[in-house]
Design an enzyme around this catalytic site. Sequence first.
Site, PDB file in Angstrom:
ATOM      1  N   GLU A  59     -22.546   3.452  21.430  1.00  0.00           N
ATOM      2  CA  GLU A  59     -22.649   2.823  22.742  1.00  0.00           C
ATOM      3  C   GLU A  59     -23.197   1.415  22.502  1.00  0.00           C
ATOM      4  OE1 GLU A  59     -25.041   4.920  25.611  1.00  0.00           O
ATOM      5  OE2 GLU A  59     -24.718   3.354  27.116  1.00  0.00           O
ATOM      6  N   ARG A 294     -29.071  15.251  12.813  1.00  0.00           N
ATOM      7  CA  ARG A 294     -29.280  13.806  12.779  1.00  0.00           C
ATOM      8  C   ARG A 294     -30.308  13.453  11.713  1.00  0.00           C
ATOM      9  NH1 ARG A 294     -29.457  11.978  17.741  1.00  0.00           N
ATOM     10  NH2 ARG A 294     -30.703  10.131  17.476  1.00  0.00           N
ATOM     11  N   LYS A 304     -32.977   3.902  20.223  1.00  0.00           N
ATOM     12  CA  LYS A 304     -32.672   2.526  20.620  1.00  0.00           C
ATOM     13  C   LYS A 304     -33.624   2.030  21.705  1.00  0.00           C
ATOM     14  CE  LYS A 304     -28.177   3.344  20.810  1.00  0.00           C
ATOM     15  NZ  LYS A 304     -26.720   3.245  20.951  1.00  0.00           N
TER      16      LYS A 304
HETATM   17  P1  ATP Z   1     -30.202   6.488  20.315  1.00  0.00           P
HETATM   18  O1  ATP Z   1     -30.771   7.831  20.650  1.00  0.00           O
HETATM   19  O2  ATP Z   1     -30.950   5.736  19.288  1.00  0.00           O
HETATM   20  O3  ATP Z   1     -29.880   5.659  21.506  1.00  0.00           O
HETATM   21  P2  ATP Z   1     -27.540   7.371  20.235  1.00  0.00           P
HETATM   22  O4  ATP Z   1     -27.182   8.630  19.581  1.00  0.00           O
HETATM   23  O5  ATP Z   1     -27.601   7.376  21.714  1.00  0.00           O
HETATM   24  O6  ATP Z   1     -28.849   6.818  19.590  1.00  0.00           O
HETATM   25  P3  ATP Z   1     -25.028   6.080  19.973  1.00  0.00           P
HETATM   26  O7  ATP Z   1     -24.693   4.657  19.985  1.00  0.00           O
HETATM   27  O8  ATP Z   1     -24.561   6.920  21.108  1.00  0.00           O
HETATM   28  O9  ATP Z   1     -26.591   6.193  19.821  1.00  0.00           O
HETATM   29  O10 ATP Z   1     -24.612   6.745  18.599  1.00  0.00           O
HETATM   30  C1  ATP Z   1     -23.401   6.539  17.948  1.00  0.00           C
HETATM   31  C2  ATP Z   1     -23.197   7.646  16.953  1.00  0.00           C
HETATM   32  O11 ATP Z   1     -24.237   7.622  15.989  1.00  0.00           O
HETATM   33  C3  ATP Z   1     -23.219   9.004  17.609  1.00  0.00           C
HETATM   34  O12 ATP Z   1     -22.112   9.738  17.144  1.00  0.00           O
HETATM   35  C4  ATP Z   1     -24.512   9.605  17.174  1.00  0.00           C
HETATM   36  O13 ATP Z   1     -24.394  10.971  17.024  1.00  0.00           O
HETATM   37  C5  ATP Z   1     -24.776   8.910  15.837  1.00  0.00           C
HETATM   38  N1  ATP Z   1     -26.206   8.832  15.574  1.00  0.00           N
HETATM   39  C6  ATP Z   1     -27.153   8.215  16.304  1.00  0.00           C
HETATM   40  N2  ATP Z   1     -28.376   8.400  15.793  1.00  0.00           N
HETATM   41  C7  ATP Z   1     -28.205   9.156  14.681  1.00  0.00           C
HETATM   42  C8  ATP Z   1     -29.081   9.715  13.695  1.00  0.00           C
HETATM   43  N3  ATP Z   1     -30.409   9.515  13.756  1.00  0.00           N
HETATM   44  N4  ATP Z   1     -28.551  10.440  12.696  1.00  0.00           N
HETATM   45  C9  ATP Z   1     -27.232  10.629  12.628  1.00  0.00           C
HETATM   46  N5  ATP Z   1     -26.348  10.164  13.514  1.00  0.00           N
HETATM   47  C10 ATP Z   1     -26.819   9.444  14.536  1.00  0.00           C
HETATM   48 MG    MG Z   2     -26.035   7.757  22.996  1.00  0.00          MG
END
Ligand code: ATP
Ligand code: MG
Length: 588
Positions: A59, A294, A304
């Site tokens: 995102e 994760r 984020k």
């Molecule tokens: P945040 O919680 O930091 O906002 P998010 O998962 O909402 O992270 P996205 O931009 O939606 O962030 O994530 C893009 C991709 O990265 C998704 O497929 C998510 O599963 C993966 N991802 C995010 N954080 C991790 C992590 N700590 N370990 C592995 N994969 C991750």
């Molecule tokens: Mg997300």
Amino acid sequence: MSSVLSPAPVSNFLRTIIEKDLAEGRHAQKLWAGRPGPASVQRQGSPDTARIRTRFPPEPNGYLHIGHAKSICLNFGLARDYQGACHLRFDDTNPEKEEDEYVHAIIDMVKWLGFDWSYKEEENLYFASDYFGYMYEFAEALIQAGHAYVDEQNAEEIRATRGTLTEPGINSPWRDRPAEESLRLLAEMRDGKHPDGSMCLRARIDMASPNINMRDPVLYRIRHVPHHRTGDQWCIYPMYSWAHPVEDALEGITHSICTLEFEDQRPFYNWILERIAEQGMLLEPLPQQYEFARLNLSYVVTSKRKLLQLVRDGHVNGWDDPRLPTLAGLRRRGYTPASIRLFCERLGVSKADSRIDYSVLEQALRDDLDPSAPRAVAVLDPLKLVITNYPEGEAEPCHAPVNPHDPEAGMRSFTFGRELWIERDDFREDPPKKYFRLFPGNKVRLKYGYIVECTGCVKNAEGEIIEVHAEYLPDTKSGTPGADSVKVKGNITWVHAADAVQAEIRLYDRLFTDAHPDAGDKDFIAALNPNSCTVVQGWLEAGTRAEPGATWQFERLGYFTADLEESSPERPIINRAVTLKDSWATQK
Ligand code: ATP
Ligand code: MG
């Protein structure tokens, strides 16, 4: 490169699934028109030559961090290993927090990590917002088939009637309204006739489902907010759980890999795609969702929202602050793409949540740089050493390998003379036991130079040592026959004061003092390490050119990189990426 024929070195449950799917030809006949679209588009295509399709779907609401790197390495790595394609898809369905700045930063970082979303002629860079039209058509079809309805309850009422883990939910009074009415209201929602929150579109599944995600989840909500790409074209936006499976299906994704918290969403993921496929709007085989654990890394935060708070409130200097676990920060700190890929490889893929110690990341950097990084000498806490029997104004060359592991990298040379800089810690007036470096009466080797015998030191009025004195033994120069004629236990680094390069050196440490700064409901701001950055003025070996991004091993000290934003050969600014050994473990 690994393939099914020469399997990847480390298998994992995802590779096992993919190999089984390939063996069974599960996706072999999947039609693909070369671009995303519903059944009407894909029917014009031919069987997809990409053997699998994965995607990385960030995102664009923040910068990528080390957790994302795990997902990037996994998704792009699988596509590469199985002759498939991995799409970079911006999941931009939530207009409030999304910005173009983040889109560019994300593209930059995925490229930097060494991955590529092109497959043959396809440029697989997509925006979920480009699918809003298809989503709307699917929503209409779902309503017509009795699988969705417009609900006029507000968010509060919907929450209150959802039930709990032990009690079923309550049907909405609007649940059985005629499809025509829902279709008309959905069009009005889209046309901006209703305020935010006044109604929404819900799937019509089962308010008594043991899985709360199946209790008529919301598909569309009204948000009169401009979008970074579609502007004012839409004022209804799809919820993530509805948008995501649709995006995967439109793009012909075969394996949709996400983190464990989406496991409970999988039944809805399948339900929604099956219902749309039944209407003939999506082709089988449908994408399948798989979940992995994760990455949780100690001593950092990777949410984020929390990273944004650190940046916005000035606890760090921007998204690329070298102390942050953002990829931009790690790059600036001196991390290489290969070190991050190595780290992700070492983590493996599992279904069990765990926390990885920060030292694992640091070790990956050392292991990547040790064979390749040129060596240089730097003095971070300088103290003058005067070789009192060396003639004033004279100098002579000394030689050292550029990299002892790589003879082909050749030799470097720098000068030796009467006045040198050494580390303050390499001299003690009253040495403790087992101290083998400089103290009055002791001999040490000046690495790549001569053996010197310490004769004393000079202090200022405050009693601080400002100069150390020594005499050199003329026959003992490294690389000459007499080098081994005198045995010493200490070997110290130095630079020649006459031609050393002055540099600002930024010594970074953990950003947090707590290994789990945001565990539970902890206030992670309170765990900030007040000493996470120390700036010193040091001296570098002559000839060290601090072009932005240049990286060295400073002997005895660690790996350092010239700051990408601020360094120049005229005014070197150097970041310490990592010490040579895991000093944190012994400090604590
Ligand atoms: P945040 O919680 O930091 O906002 P998010 O998962 O909402 O992270 P996205 O931009 O939606 O962030 O994530 C893009 C991709 O990265 C998704 O497929 C998510 O599963 C993966 N991802 C995010 N954080 C991790 C992590 N700590 N370990 C592995 N994969 C991750
Ligand atoms: Mg997300």
